[in-house]
Motif scaffolding. Sequence first.
Motif, short mmCIF file in Angstrom:
data_model
loop_
_atom_site.label_atom_id
_atom_site.label_comp_id
_atom_site.label_asym_id
_atom_site.label_seq_id
_atom_site.Cartn_x
_atom_site.Cartn_y
_atom_site.Cartn_z
N GLN A 151 0.86 -1.19 0.00
CA GLN A 151 0.00 0.00 0.00
C GLN A 151 0.89 1.24 0.00
OE1 GLN A 151 -2.77 -0.24 3.27
NE2 GLN A 151 -4.12 -1.65 2.17
N CYS A 152 0.74 2.04 -1.04
CA CYS A 152 1.56 3.23 -1.20
C CYS A 152 0.68 4.48 -1.23
CB CYS A 152 2.39 3.15 -2.49
SG CYS A 152 3.41 1.66 -2.62
N ALA A 153 1.34 5.62 -0.96
CA ALA A 153 0.59 6.87 -0.92
C ALA A 153 0.35 7.44 -2.31
CB ALA A 153 1.34 7.89 -0.05
N ASP A 154 1.33 7.29 -3.21
CA ASP A 154 1.21 7.88 -4.54
C ASP A 154 2.06 7.09 -5.53
OD1 ASP A 154 3.79 8.65 -3.84
OD2 ASP A 154 3.13 10.65 -3.22
N SER A 155 2.10 7.58 -6.77
CA SER A 155 2.84 6.87 -7.82
C SER A 155 4.35 6.93 -7.59
CB SER A 155 2.49 7.46 -9.19
OG SER A 155 2.79 8.84 -9.23
N GLN A 156 4.85 8.00 -6.96
CA GLN A 156 6.29 8.10 -6.70
C GLN A 156 6.75 7.03 -5.71
OE1 GLN A 156 4.25 10.76 -6.66
NE2 GLN A 156 4.94 11.83 -8.54
N SER A 157 6.00 6.89 -4.63
CA SER A 157 6.36 5.85 -3.65
C SER A 157 6.17 4.46 -4.25
CB SER A 157 5.50 6.01 -2.39
OG SER A 157 4.12 5.95 -2.69
N GLU A 158 5.19 4.31 -5.13
CA GLU A 158 5.01 3.03 -5.82
C GLU A 158 6.24 2.70 -6.67
OE1 GLU A 158 2.45 1.25 -9.60
OE2 GLU A 158 1.84 3.13 -8.63
N ALA A 159 6.74 3.66 -7.38
CA ALA A 159 7.93 3.43 -8.22
C ALA A 159 9.15 3.09 -7.38
CB ALA A 159 8.20 4.67 -9.07
N ARG A 160 9.32 3.77 -6.23
CA ARG A 160 10.46 3.48 -5.36
C ARG A 160 10.36 2.06 -4.79
NH1 ARG A 160 9.63 8.98 -3.74
NH2 ARG A 160 8.34 8.27 -1.97
N ALA A 161 9.15 1.67 -4.40
CA ALA A 161 8.96 0.34 -3.83
C ALA A 161 9.21 -0.75 -4.86
CB ALA A 161 7.54 0.21 -3.26
N LYS A 162 8.73 -0.56 -6.08
CA LYS A 162 8.94 -1.56 -7.13
C LYS A 162 10.41 -1.66 -7.51
CE LYS A 162 6.04 -1.87 -10.53
NZ LYS A 162 5.18 -1.51 -11.69
N ALA A 163 11.11 -0.53 -7.54
CA ALA A 163 12.53 -0.55 -7.85
C ALA A 163 13.31 -1.29 -6.76
CB ALA A 163 13.05 0.88 -8.00
N PHE A 164 12.92 -1.10 -5.50
CA PHE A 164 13.58 -1.81 -4.41
C PHE A 164 13.35 -3.31 -4.51
CE2 PHE A 164 13.21 -3.75 -0.21
CZ PHE A 164 14.48 -3.49 0.32
N LEU A 165 12.11 -3.71 -4.84
CA LEU A 165 11.79 -5.14 -4.94
C LEU A 165 12.56 -5.80 -6.08
CD1 LEU A 165 7.95 -5.45 -4.26
CD2 LEU A 165 9.82 -6.48 -2.96
N GLU A 166 12.67 -5.11 -7.21
CA GLU A 166 13.37 -5.68 -8.36
C GLU A 166 14.84 -5.94 -8.06
OE1 GLU A 166 12.62 -2.93 -11.44
OE2 GLU A 166 10.55 -3.62 -11.82
N GLN A 167 15.42 -5.16 -7.12
CA GLN A 167 16.80 -5.38 -6.73
C GLN A 167 16.93 -6.44 -5.63
OE1 GLN A 167 18.39 -1.57 -5.61
NE2 GLN A 167 18.38 -0.77 -7.71
N ALA A 168 15.88 -6.58 -4.79
CA ALA A 168 15.97 -7.47 -3.64
C ALA A 168 15.59 -8.90 -3.95
CB ALA A 168 15.08 -6.94 -2.50
N VAL A 169 14.83 -9.14 -5.04
CA VAL A 169 14.35 -10.49 -5.34
C VAL A 169 14.76 -10.88 -6.76
CG1 VAL A 169 12.40 -10.25 -3.75
CG2 VAL A 169 12.10 -9.66 -6.17
N ASN A 170 14.58 -12.16 -7.07
CA ASN A 170 14.92 -12.65 -8.41
C ASN A 170 13.89 -12.25 -9.45
OD1 ASN A 170 17.36 -13.90 -7.99
ND2 ASN A 170 16.46 -15.83 -7.36
N ARG A 171 12.64 -12.24 -9.06
CA ARG A 171 11.57 -11.97 -10.02
C ARG A 171 10.46 -11.20 -9.32
NH1 ARG A 171 7.32 -16.28 -12.44
NH2 ARG A 171 6.39 -15.02 -14.07
N CYS A 172 9.90 -10.22 -10.02
CA CYS A 172 8.81 -9.41 -9.47
C CYS A 172 7.80 -9.15 -10.58
CB CYS A 172 9.35 -8.11 -8.89
SG CYS A 172 8.08 -7.03 -8.19
N VAL A 173 6.58 -9.68 -10.41
CA VAL A 173 5.54 -9.55 -11.43
C VAL A 173 4.30 -8.94 -10.80
CG1 VAL A 173 4.09 -10.75 -13.11
CG2 VAL A 173 6.43 -11.54 -12.69
N LEU A 174 3.79 -7.88 -11.40
CA LEU A 174 2.57 -7.24 -10.90
C LEU A 174 1.35 -8.09 -11.26
CD1 LEU A 174 1.22 -4.75 -9.60
CD2 LEU A 174 1.11 -3.75 -11.90
N LYS A 175 0.58 -8.48 -10.24
CA LYS A 175 -0.62 -9.28 -10.45
C LYS A 175 -1.89 -8.43 -10.50
CE LYS A 175 1.09 -13.39 -10.77
NZ LYS A 175 0.91 -14.19 -12.01
N SER A 176 -1.98 -7.44 -9.64
CA SER A 176 -3.16 -6.57 -9.64
C SER A 176 -2.78 -5.23 -9.03
CB SER A 176 -4.32 -7.20 -8.87
OG SER A 176 -4.01 -7.31 -7.49
#
Length: 223
Positions: A151-176
């Motif tokens: 749960q994010c406040a806006d699109s900027q925090s969403e982008a930061r969170a997704k960028a962090f996940l892509e570096q921390a895990v092997n695979r990251c796929v948006l489901k919904s």
Amino acid sequence: MTFQDIFKSSFLENIASVSLLDMSIALVLAFGIGLFIFLVYKRTFSGVMYSSSFGVTLVALTMITAMVILAVTSNVVLSLGMVGALSIVRFRTAIKEPLDIAFLFWSIAVGIVLAAGMIPLAVIGSVVIGLILLVFVNRKSHFNPYIVVLQCADSQSEARAKAFLEQAVNRCVLKSKTVQRDLVELNLEIRLREDDTGFINDLAGIEGVHSAVLVSYNGDYMG
């Protein structure tokens, strides 16, 4: 034998149409193989709620199918009547697990093959099918999938969170993705590099991220 003799039938003549030995062998073998199917089903079950009644149904279905086919093969008139009678039967019970359909067809097929006298095919075929199911159904995946509910406040925090996940895990796929006023909720399927899940705390500490929840996920949809 004339054409009328083939279709001539009476109740007393049908009593001895199937020998007691044939009935005993077919039903005993149907019970034994049906019990084997039930044990394989119990061992390979991976759903949410195990139903013991479905396992018993597999045994009963094998025996019932064998009994019906024995009757059909012993009388031409009865076989025509069975086709008409069974064609009006409708089953409306929903089957949620796709693998349950395979077990139902397995039970029916064994009953048909046994009643037809093809005992080696029924026995050897059931053993081979059972071994294949035990090997492939119980095989564990090397990577355990997880779902991150973010749960994010806006699109900027969403982008930061997704960028962090892509570096921390092997695979990251948006489901919904659900967007509301001052709230963006994401469901992402991830594959961990190791069993360490401590990154979820760092993810929750990113500016603009209200909450981050990691859920273990077996890859199956449960509705």
